[in-house]
Design a protein around this motif. Sequence first.
Motif, PDB file in Angstrom:
ATOM      1  N   GLU A 206      68.772  46.394  34.585  1.00 38.02           N
ATOM      2  CA  GLU A 206      68.775  45.102  35.281  1.00 38.02           C
ATOM      3  C   GLU A 206      67.849  44.106  34.591  1.00 38.02           C
ATOM      4  O   GLU A 206      66.713  44.447  34.255  1.00 38.02           O
ATOM      5  CB  GLU A 206      68.328  45.319  36.732  1.00 38.02           C
ATOM      6  N   PRO A 207      68.272  42.844  34.369  1.00 40.46           N
ATOM      7  CA  PRO A 207      69.608  42.273  34.573  1.00 40.46           C
ATOM      8  C   PRO A 207      70.306  42.019  33.241  1.00 40.46           C
ATOM      9  O   PRO A 207      70.833  40.922  33.028  1.00 40.46           O
ATOM     10  CB  PRO A 207      69.281  40.955  35.270  1.00 40.46           C
ATOM     11  N   VAL A 208      70.315  42.995  32.334  1.00 42.53           N
ATOM     12  CA  VAL A 208      70.822  42.710  30.984  1.00 42.53           C
ATOM     13  C   VAL A 208      72.016  43.563  30.553  1.00 42.53           C
ATOM     14  O   VAL A 208      72.810  43.131  29.714  1.00 42.53           O
ATOM     15  CB  VAL A 208      69.695  42.846  29.934  1.00 42.53           C
ATOM     16  N   GLU A 209      72.165  44.785  31.069  1.00 40.37           N
ATOM     17  CA  GLU A 209      73.281  45.612  30.593  1.00 40.37           C
ATOM     18  C   GLU A 209      73.770  46.554  31.686  1.00 40.37           C
ATOM     19  O   GLU A 209      72.981  47.192  32.387  1.00 40.37           O
ATOM     20  CB  GLU A 209      72.889  46.434  29.369  1.00 40.37           C
ATOM     21  N   LEU A 210      75.093  46.652  31.796  1.00 41.69           N
ATOM     22  CA  LEU A 210      75.741  47.568  32.720  1.00 41.69           C
ATOM     23  C   LEU A 210      76.929  48.195  32.003  1.00 41.69           C
ATOM     24  O   LEU A 210      77.798  47.480  31.505  1.00 41.69           O
ATOM     25  CB  LEU A 210      76.225  46.814  33.967  1.00 41.69           C
TER      26      LEU A 210
END
Length: 266
Positions: A206-210
């Motif tokens: 969070e909040p950069v890669e999923l």
Amino acid sequence: MNETLTTENGRTVLRMERALRHQPEKVWRALTEPKELDGWFPAAVELDLRLDGPISFTFPDEEANEGADNAGVIRAYEPPRLLEYNWGSEILRWELVPTADGCLLKLTAIHDDRPGSASFTAGWIRCLDALDRVLGGSSIPREHYALLHEHFVKAYGLDQGIVDDDGSIHFERQLTAPKEQVWQALTDPAFVAEGIESGQLLKSEEPVELTYEWQQGTVTWHLRDGNGGARLKLTQTGPAQQYLKPWHDLIESLAADLATTTAAAG
């Protein structure tokens, strides 16, 4: 206003025109004198006004200056007709053409960030409105920046994804809300394209890669700070061409909701 976006010699070229009811000499001062620039330009400017003279830019927000290439050189100088300089890797060219009731201002901005072009256009429209007011004009109030941005995304075709030779698909989309707000939408279990079954979660930072699995590969979302909001990147591996439109529609629905919310708040 007249705005066009092209690709020339591998670089993105934004061209804008604005008819002004002011004489070229008056507009020239607004383009070149730091006190005049303070009233409309997006950054404070220091310059040695001559061919090959240095020029530098400083944003009011200190964080915006960190790691930025805010230096340049004057590449063309023909008062009161032509001024061109680079701002880091970007080139800005200002031309003034006399008309019967003032002049035509032409801006050419050359850059490499094509997905950010709608942001640049909306931002320069706001700046040129401010320039006209500084000169004593009465620019017609524009839509909120976020709504202008979304208009130019569509006008320039920046909402379209691409398909790789191996069948993977990619989207890169500038948004008008911060990545923390976008992250909330991405992590909603319902935020998935029609026909995709989300599987095992592989990475969540969070909040950069999923990243998670789907039936025949992986879906990865990346978020970073962009110009005016989060820059979103989607990569779906596997034979995914049939999901290009479903993802497009989902991303555009999200972008529209974010722009409306941003405009209402601002």
